[in-house]
Enzyme design. Structure first.
Site, mmCIF file in Angstrom:
data_model
loop_
_atom_site.group_PDB
_atom_site.id
_atom_site.type_symbol
_atom_site.label_atom_id
_atom_site.label_comp_id
_atom_site.label_asym_id
_atom_site.label_seq_id
_atom_site.Cartn_x
_atom_site.Cartn_y
_atom_site.Cartn_z
ATOM 1 N N ASP A 104 48.674 28.400 -16.980
ATOM 2 C CA ASP A 104 48.437 28.073 -15.567
ATOM 3 C C ASP A 104 47.657 29.160 -14.831
ATOM 4 O OD1 ASP A 104 49.889 25.728 -15.997
ATOM 5 O OD2 ASP A 104 51.784 26.664 -15.411
ATOM 6 N N LYS A 118 42.603 27.940 -15.961
ATOM 7 C CA LYS A 118 41.613 27.674 -17.026
ATOM 8 C C LYS A 118 40.814 26.407 -16.730
ATOM 9 C CE LYS A 118 45.021 27.601 -19.965
ATOM 10 N NZ LYS A 118 46.122 28.022 -19.078
ATOM 11 N N GLY A 163 48.373 21.319 -18.517
ATOM 12 C CA GLY A 163 47.994 20.624 -17.284
ATOM 13 C C GLY A 163 46.908 21.452 -16.626
ATOM 14 N N HIS A 164 45.674 21.006 -16.749
ATOM 15 C CA HIS A 164 44.539 21.787 -16.245
ATOM 16 C C HIS A 164 43.957 21.090 -15.018
ATOM 17 C CE1 HIS A 164 43.864 23.778 -20.445
ATOM 18 N NE2 HIS A 164 45.067 23.940 -19.967
ATOM 19 N N GLN A 216 47.594 26.684 -22.543
ATOM 20 C CA GLN A 216 48.667 27.696 -22.445
ATOM 21 C C GLN A 216 48.055 29.104 -22.271
ATOM 22 O OE1 GLN A 216 49.194 25.254 -25.340
ATOM 23 N NE2 GLN A 216 49.903 24.039 -23.636
HETATM 24 P P1 GDP Z 1 45.503 25.975 -15.968
HETATM 25 O O1 GDP Z 1 46.630 25.327 -16.674
HETATM 26 O O2 GDP Z 1 45.234 27.357 -16.451
HETATM 27 O O3 GDP Z 1 44.253 25.144 -15.932
HETATM 28 O O4 GDP Z 1 45.969 26.142 -14.444
HETATM 29 P P2 GDP Z 1 46.677 25.005 -13.556
HETATM 30 O O5 GDP Z 1 45.656 24.016 -13.173
HETATM 31 O O6 GDP Z 1 47.917 24.527 -14.213
HETATM 32 O O7 GDP Z 1 47.168 25.870 -12.322
HETATM 33 C C1 GDP Z 1 46.285 26.539 -11.490
HETATM 34 C C2 GDP Z 1 46.494 26.013 -10.049
HETATM 35 O O8 GDP Z 1 45.848 26.875 -9.136
HETATM 36 C C3 GDP Z 1 45.832 24.643 -9.833
HETATM 37 O O9 GDP Z 1 46.553 23.973 -8.838
HETATM 38 C C4 GDP Z 1 44.435 25.015 -9.344
HETATM 39 O O10 GDP Z 1 43.831 23.997 -8.547
HETATM 40 C C5 GDP Z 1 44.751 26.228 -8.506
HETATM 41 N N1 GDP Z 1 43.695 27.248 -8.440
HETATM 42 C C6 GDP Z 1 42.802 27.618 -9.391
HETATM 43 N N2 GDP Z 1 42.079 28.691 -8.952
HETATM 44 C C7 GDP Z 1 42.537 28.973 -7.710
HETATM 45 C C8 GDP Z 1 42.229 29.998 -6.758
HETATM 46 O O11 GDP Z 1 41.394 30.866 -6.959
HETATM 47 N N3 GDP Z 1 42.947 29.986 -5.596
HETATM 48 C C9 GDP Z 1 43.916 29.069 -5.332
HETATM 49 N N4 GDP Z 1 44.553 29.147 -4.170
HETATM 50 N N5 GDP Z 1 44.240 28.095 -6.209
HETATM 51 C C10 GDP Z 1 43.559 28.070 -7.392
HETATM 52 P P1 IMO Z 2 48.540 25.127 -19.435
HETATM 53 O O1 IMO Z 2 47.519 24.785 -20.488
HETATM 54 C C1 IMO Z 2 52.433 26.847 -18.516
HETATM 55 C C2 IMO Z 2 55.540 26.429 -21.591
HETATM 56 C C3 IMO Z 2 56.737 25.562 -21.251
HETATM 57 C C4 IMO Z 2 57.811 26.275 -22.061
HETATM 58 C C5 IMO Z 2 57.072 26.696 -23.321
HETATM 59 C C6 IMO Z 2 57.238 25.736 -24.491
HETATM 60 O O2 IMO Z 2 48.581 24.226 -18.277
HETATM 61 O O3 IMO Z 2 48.427 26.582 -19.074
HETATM 62 P P2 IMO Z 2 56.247 23.321 -25.003
HETATM 63 O O4 IMO Z 2 56.329 22.034 -24.225
HETATM 64 O O5 IMO Z 2 54.852 23.802 -25.203
HETATM 65 O O6 IMO Z 2 57.027 23.294 -26.264
HETATM 66 O O7 IMO Z 2 56.988 24.395 -24.053
HETATM 67 O O8 IMO Z 2 55.687 26.751 -22.970
HETATM 68 N N1 IMO Z 2 54.223 25.771 -21.428
HETATM 69 C C7 IMO Z 2 53.373 26.020 -20.430
HETATM 70 N N2 IMO Z 2 53.507 26.803 -19.344
HETATM 71 N N3 IMO Z 2 51.270 26.211 -18.748
HETATM 72 C C8 IMO Z 2 51.125 25.450 -19.850
HETATM 73 O O9 IMO Z 2 49.946 24.894 -20.195
HETATM 74 C C9 IMO Z 2 52.211 25.275 -20.738
HETATM 75 N N4 IMO Z 2 52.406 24.591 -21.867
HETATM 76 C C10 IMO Z 2 53.636 24.896 -22.306
HETATM 77 O O10 IMO Z 2 57.002 25.559 -19.875
HETATM 78 O O11 IMO Z 2 58.220 27.445 -21.405
HETATM 79 MG MG MG Z 3 48.436 24.334 -16.248
#
Ligand code: GDP
Ligand code: IMO
Ligand code: MG
Length: 429
Positions: free
Chosen positions: A13, A16, A40-41, A226
């Site tokens: 999170d 990416k 979840g991207h 991840q």
């Molecule tokens: P990922 O799994 O690495 O793709 O990250 P996620 O999408 O799960 O979580 C990142 C969250 O932060 C999402 O809700 C993005 O829309 C948000 N986000 C990404 N970059 C920024 C930033 O620079 N500032 C803020 N406030 N939110 C951001």
């Molecule tokens: P993105 O790609 C954050 C965490 C779960 C748990 C552990 C194992 O959005 O960054 P799993 O379901 O993979 O067996 O769970 O890994 N986890 C993540 N945490 N971002 C993710 O993906 C994750 N994918 C798995 O919360 O702690």
């Molecule tokens: Mg994510």
């Protein structure tokens, strides 16, 4: 030709999705190499927000080719929901999405097992996403998985499913008293035979495809899911995911040679978060942690399960560790705007364990519970930076924070993200 790996340096999170979408403009192909629908991207375009669990985050760019590599575990149900959601937004992916024949499938029983293990009082709670990710990878390693290539041959699939569904149903009954009745089993068979027909249109030899594109000098992004600290080998085992998010995994998960990896960029959130159980040395369980969670919208993507992310200060020991393991020299620093309102910011420089100073993340997990983060306190900037687009115009204290991160992690911050949208980005050069 150039290839780029986008990898998370923390516990996932990091942003990416945003960064992959941003870079995709200058690339021809975007490929996922591991993970499954546990990812979840998020990509935000105007007022629309898309969350991709399986589709590569470059998919919103018209004409870009996206590949789901053999290293991914694919849940067809989730894949087709994602495709349908894009269709509703007028985005057609039918001629530019490819899926490797060798990718393993997440089956309904994998989700049941994941959920059951998480809720079993006698087994260790990991806090998984309950997406069936771990049990699907376990079956892959145990050589009892079903792959995309199995799914598209109806007759042999039917035979394989008969055997496997019987095995799984016996396993669930004898271990957890869960009964997969005949109706349930017939339903799984019917649905997966149907998915097979649909997947046929997307299936390719991913390795052959990518190597041909490399010969044609195409530009490719490999999008990690991840983060390094969730890596099954290098993360906080056993509180990890069941695959290798690190850059080295690209070769295995896409069938390309290491000689074709040009560059690895590490995504670093300006603070730290973690979802689920497991060690998190800089976690803040107080009002500051709550403030980070509220300002950063640190809740999991699924509004139904909506798990809060645990929050804490930036830990440069783990970023330095991720840089070493992935070969990262350049960092994209995300969510810097979330720190706008903080008067003081702490950054973890090193660890103290049993009165000894550690500059590196300890490989001996017995030491982890004794980690005391050693912090440096920095002044915050206390102003809104979400509209800044020029590095020089960032407040001095924000620049000082970035410089200190570079020193501590021995890498360069080349891009700073100050909001979720594409244009909320500062390119340093
Ligand atoms: P990922 O799994 O690495 O793709 O990250 P996620 O999408 O799960 O979580 C990142 C969250 O932060 C999402 O809700 C993005 O829309 C948000 N986000 C990404 N970059 C920024 C930033 O620079 N500032 C803020 N406030 N939110 C951001
Ligand atoms: P993105 O790609 C954050 C965490 C779960 C748990 C552990 C194992 O959005 O960054 P799993 O379901 O993979 O067996 O769970 O890994 N986890 C993540 N945490 N971002 C993710 O993906 C994750 N994918 C798995 O919360 O702690
Ligand atoms: Mg994510």
């Amino acid at each position: 030709m150039s290839t780029l790996v986008i990898v998370g340096t923390q516990w996932g999170d990091e942003g990416k999705g945003k960064v992959t979408d941003l870079f995709a403009e200058n690339y021809d192909i975007i490929a996922r190499y591991q993970g499954g629908s546990n990812a979840g991207h998020t990509v935000v375009i105007g007022d629309d927000s898309y969350i991709f669990h399986l589709l590569p985050s470059g998919i919103l760019h018209e004409a870009k080719i996206c590949l789901i590599g053999n290293g991914v575990v694919l849940d067809p149900e989730i894949l087709f929901v994602e495709i349908e959601n894009l269709r509703k937004h007028g985005i057609d992916i039918s001629k530019r999405l490819f899926i490797d024949y060798k990718a393993h499938l997440i089956m309904p029983y994998h989700k049941i097992i994941d959920e059951t293990l998480e809720e079993d009082e006698n087994s260790r709670k990991i806090g998984t996403t309950k997406s069936g990710n771990g049990p699907a990878y376990a079956d892959k390693i145990c050589r009892s998985g079903i792959r995309v290539c199995d799914l598209i041959h109806a007759e042999s699939l039917s035979v394989k499913l008969d055997i496997l569904l019987k095995q799984k149903s016996n396993y669930l009954m004898s271990n957890y008293c869960i009964n997969l009745d005949k109706k349930h089993i017939d339903d799984i068979k019917e649905r997966y035979l149907h998915y097979g027909k649909l997947l046929k249109n997307f299936a390719v030899d991913g390795s052959l495809f990518l190597n041909e594109q490399i010969k044609k000098r195409k530009n490719i992004i490999f999008e990690g899911a991840q983060g390094t600290m969730l890596d099954i080998d290098h993360g906080t085992y056993p509180y990890v995911t069941s695959s290798n998010p690190i850059a080295g995994s690209v070769c295995i998960g896409c069938g390309i040679s290491p000689i074709y990896i040009d560059k690895v960029v590490g995504i670093v959130k300006a603070y730290a978060t973690r979802v689920g159980e497991g060690p998190f040395p800089t976690e803040l369980k107080d009002s500051i942690g709550q403030q980070l969670r509220d300002v950063g919208y640190e809740y999991e993507y699924d509004p139904e399960t909506g798990r809060p992310r645990r929050c804490g200060w930036l830990d440069t020991v783990i970023v330095k560790y991720a840089n070493r393991i992935n070969g990262i020299k350049e960092i994209v620093l995300t969510k810097l705007d979330v720190l706008n309102s903080f008067k003081k910011i702490q950054v973890c420089r090193e660890y103290k364990i049993n009165n000894e100073i550690y500059q590196h993340y300890p490989a001996d997990s017995e030491l982890i519970p004794f980690i005391e983060p050693v912090y440096e306190e920095m002044d915050g900037w206390e102003e809104d930076i979400s509209l800044v687009r020029d590095f020089k115009k960032l407040p001095d204290n924000a620049k000082k924070y970035i410089t200190r991160i570079e020193e501590l992690t021995e890498s360069i911050v080349s891009i700073v993200s100050v909001g979720p949208k594409r244009d909320q980005t500062i390119f340093r050069n």
